[in-house]
Design a protein around this motif. Structure first.
Motif, mmCIF file in Angstrom:
data_model
loop_
_atom_site.group_PDB
_atom_site.id
_atom_site.type_symbol
_atom_site.label_atom_id
_atom_site.label_comp_id
_atom_site.label_asym_id
_atom_site.label_seq_id
_atom_site.Cartn_x
_atom_site.Cartn_y
_atom_site.Cartn_z
ATOM 1 N N GLU A 63 0.848 -1.186 0.000
ATOM 2 C CA GLU A 63 0.000 0.000 0.000
ATOM 3 C C GLU A 63 0.891 1.246 0.000
ATOM 4 O OE1 GLU A 63 -3.223 0.056 -0.253
ATOM 5 O OE2 GLU A 63 -3.462 -2.121 -0.160
ATOM 6 N N PRO A 64 0.570 2.232 -0.833
ATOM 7 C CA PRO A 64 1.394 3.445 -0.848
ATOM 8 C C PRO A 64 1.222 4.271 0.427
ATOM 9 C CG PRO A 64 -0.537 3.713 -2.244
ATOM 10 C CD PRO A 64 -0.538 2.279 -1.804
ATOM 11 N N ASP A 65 2.330 4.797 0.919
ATOM 12 C CA ASP A 65 2.308 5.712 2.070
ATOM 13 C C ASP A 65 1.547 5.124 3.253
ATOM 14 O OD1 ASP A 65 3.649 7.628 0.476
ATOM 15 O OD2 ASP A 65 1.727 8.273 -0.374
ATOM 16 N N THR A 66 1.792 3.867 3.547
ATOM 17 C CA THR A 66 1.083 3.219 4.641
ATOM 18 C C THR A 66 1.641 3.637 6.000
ATOM 19 O OG1 THR A 66 0.459 1.085 5.584
ATOM 20 C CG2 THR A 66 2.610 1.219 4.531
ATOM 21 N N ASP A 67 0.778 3.658 7.006
ATOM 22 C CA ASP A 67 1.206 3.923 8.375
ATOM 23 C C ASP A 67 1.344 2.630 9.171
ATOM 24 O OD1 ASP A 67 1.299 6.707 8.116
ATOM 25 O OD2 ASP A 67 -0.856 6.895 8.497
ATOM 26 N N ASP A 68 1.014 1.508 8.525
ATOM 27 C CA ASP A 68 1.085 0.222 9.204
ATOM 28 C C ASP A 68 2.542 -0.197 9.368
ATOM 29 O OD1 ASP A 68 -0.452 -2.362 10.021
ATOM 30 O OD2 ASP A 68 1.131 -3.041 8.661
ATOM 31 N N THR A 69 2.955 -0.481 10.596
ATOM 32 C CA THR A 69 4.360 -0.772 10.870
ATOM 33 C C THR A 69 4.821 -2.043 10.182
ATOM 34 O OG1 THR A 69 4.277 0.349 13.014
ATOM 35 C CG2 THR A 69 6.053 -1.247 12.675
ATOM 36 N N ARG A 70 4.015 -3.116 10.254
ATOM 37 C CA ARG A 70 4.450 -4.370 9.621
ATOM 38 C C ARG A 70 4.595 -4.187 8.117
ATOM 39 N NH1 ARG A 70 1.455 -9.662 7.876
ATOM 40 N NH2 ARG A 70 3.175 -11.159 7.807
ATOM 41 N N SER A 92 14.587 1.194 15.724
ATOM 42 C CA SER A 92 14.353 0.425 16.950
ATOM 43 C C SER A 92 13.110 -0.451 16.828
ATOM 44 C CB SER A 92 14.207 1.359 18.151
ATOM 45 O OG SER A 92 13.059 2.200 18.005
ATOM 46 N N LEU A 93 12.177 -0.073 15.944
ATOM 47 C CA LEU A 93 10.980 -0.887 15.737
ATOM 48 C C LEU A 93 11.329 -2.244 15.143
ATOM 49 C CD1 LEU A 93 8.450 1.755 14.334
ATOM 50 C CD2 LEU A 93 8.297 0.546 16.525
ATOM 51 N N LEU A 94 12.355 -2.280 14.293
ATOM 52 C CA LEU A 94 12.776 -3.555 13.715
ATOM 53 C C LEU A 94 13.218 -4.520 14.806
ATOM 54 C CD1 LEU A 94 14.884 -2.306 10.660
ATOM 55 C CD2 LEU A 94 12.596 -3.301 10.584
ATOM 56 N N TYR A 95 14.033 -4.027 15.737
ATOM 57 C CA TYR A 95 14.537 -4.882 16.808
ATOM 58 C C TYR A 95 13.445 -5.205 17.821
ATOM 59 C CZ TYR A 95 19.090 -3.717 14.871
ATOM 60 O OH TYR A 95 20.161 -3.563 14.028
ATOM 61 N N HIS A 96 12.452 -4.347 17.913
ATOM 62 C CA HIS A 96 11.329 -4.603 18.819
ATOM 63 C C HIS A 96 10.482 -5.771 18.316
ATOM 64 C CE1 HIS A 96 7.996 -3.889 21.561
ATOM 65 N NE2 HIS A 96 7.181 -3.872 20.514
ATOM 66 N N HIS A 97 10.292 -5.851 16.999
ATOM 67 C CA HIS A 97 9.418 -6.871 16.427
ATOM 68 C C HIS A 97 10.162 -8.160 16.058
ATOM 69 C CE1 HIS A 97 5.696 -4.522 16.085
ATOM 70 N NE2 HIS A 97 6.461 -3.482 15.785
ATOM 71 N N TYR A 98 11.463 -8.064 15.768
ATOM 72 C CA TYR A 98 12.204 -9.241 15.298
ATOM 73 C C TYR A 98 13.555 -9.317 15.999
ATOM 74 C CZ TYR A 98 8.730 -8.784 11.603
ATOM 75 O OH TYR A 98 7.543 -8.659 10.920
ATOM 76 N N ASP A 99 13.882 -10.527 16.459
ATOM 77 C CA ASP A 99 15.154 -10.664 17.175
ATOM 78 C C ASP A 99 16.304 -11.104 16.284
ATOM 79 O OD1 ASP A 99 14.498 -13.279 16.704
ATOM 80 O OD2 ASP A 99 14.205 -13.829 18.809
ATOM 81 N N SER A 100 16.011 -11.340 14.983
ATOM 82 C CA SER A 100 17.084 -11.725 14.077
ATOM 83 C C SER A 100 16.644 -11.478 12.635
ATOM 84 C CB SER A 100 17.440 -13.212 14.239
ATOM 85 O OG SER A 100 16.382 -14.036 13.772
ATOM 86 N N LYS A 101 17.613 -11.468 11.738
ATOM 87 C CA LYS A 101 17.309 -11.318 10.315
ATOM 88 C C LYS A 101 16.436 -12.461 9.827
ATOM 89 C CE LYS A 101 20.354 -12.644 7.210
ATOM 90 N NZ LYS A 101 21.540 -12.705 6.302
ATOM 91 N N ASP A 102 16.752 -13.684 10.230
ATOM 92 C CA ASP A 102 15.995 -14.825 9.737
ATOM 93 C C ASP A 102 14.557 -14.821 10.246
ATOM 94 O OD1 ASP A 102 18.138 -15.654 8.291
ATOM 95 O OD2 ASP A 102 18.647 -17.367 9.548
ATOM 96 N N ALA A 103 14.334 -14.385 11.478
ATOM 97 C CA ALA A 103 12.962 -14.288 11.992
ATOM 98 C C ALA A 103 12.156 -13.297 11.162
ATOM 99 C CB ALA A 103 12.989 -13.863 13.462
#
Length: 203
Positions: free
Chosen positions: A9-16, A49-60
């Protein structure tokens, strides 16, 4: 494979969604081997910091990315553009061989091949790719079953035929991303011939 604008979606506010878009862009640029959370963060418009909050590794993150891609791709394969099952099947072939394998997705396709290679020794990747494969096989089976009901296709074993078709398409993707001389047109021509000689019911 739909293109980037079809998937997000363009210009989405959804974090995922924003994370998935950043992952798509970073994976296309760097491939699996050189992909890092930092490089995904470089494509991410929000706080890293949101990336590290949601995922603990690249593979996850990448396993979730594969699940996301399946969710989005489910609605973008244009099989419903035709009523006759044989036309639907050929639309699917055109979508794979024209839009996906020979379109503007070279870097991304190469990265996806790298991801599938991780399945050889990573059960989590293997399980997610199995889900993806199962979905595409079921779509092909549905078309085959519709064709039998319409009297267009012979009464074949739809599960076996779908497995063969999906395996050929996966092989074509592997060749397209790992060979300097992929003959995709020959593969598509033979698939069309298979439909004509093996699947179409006698008039």
């Amino acid at each position: 494979m739909p293109n980037r604008t079809d998937l997000f979606e363009p210009d989405t506010d959804d974090t995922r969604e924003a994370i998935m878009k950043a992952t798509y862009d970073a994976l296309s640029k760097h491939g699996y081997a050189d992909l890092t959370i930092q490089r995904i963060g470089d494509e991410f418009d929000k706080s890293k910091s949101l990336l590290y909050h949601h995922y603990d590794s690249k593979d996850a993150l990448l396993v979730d990315f594969l699940a996301f891609m399946l969710e989005r791709m489910e609605g973008t394969i244009p099989l419903e553009e035709a009523d006759a099952a044989d036309d639907r099947l050929r639309i699917g072939f055109d979508h794979v061989f024209t839009d996906f394998l020979t379109g503007d997705n070279e870097e991304f396709n190469r990265a996806m091949t790298e991801l599938r290679a991780q399945s050889a020794h990573d059960d989590t990747f293997r399980e997610q790719f199995t889900k993806n494969d199962r979905y595409f096989k079921s779509r092909v089976e549905d078309v085959l079953e519709e064709g039998i009901e319409q009297g267009i296709f012979r009464d074949v074993d739809t599960e076996r035929v779908a497995s063969m078709i999906v395996t050929i398409m996966q092989g074509a993707m592997f060749q397209a991303t790992t060979s300097t001389e992929p003959d995709l047109e020959a593969v598509k021509t033979e698939l069309d011939a298979y439909v004509q000689s093996r699947l179409l019911a006698d008039d």
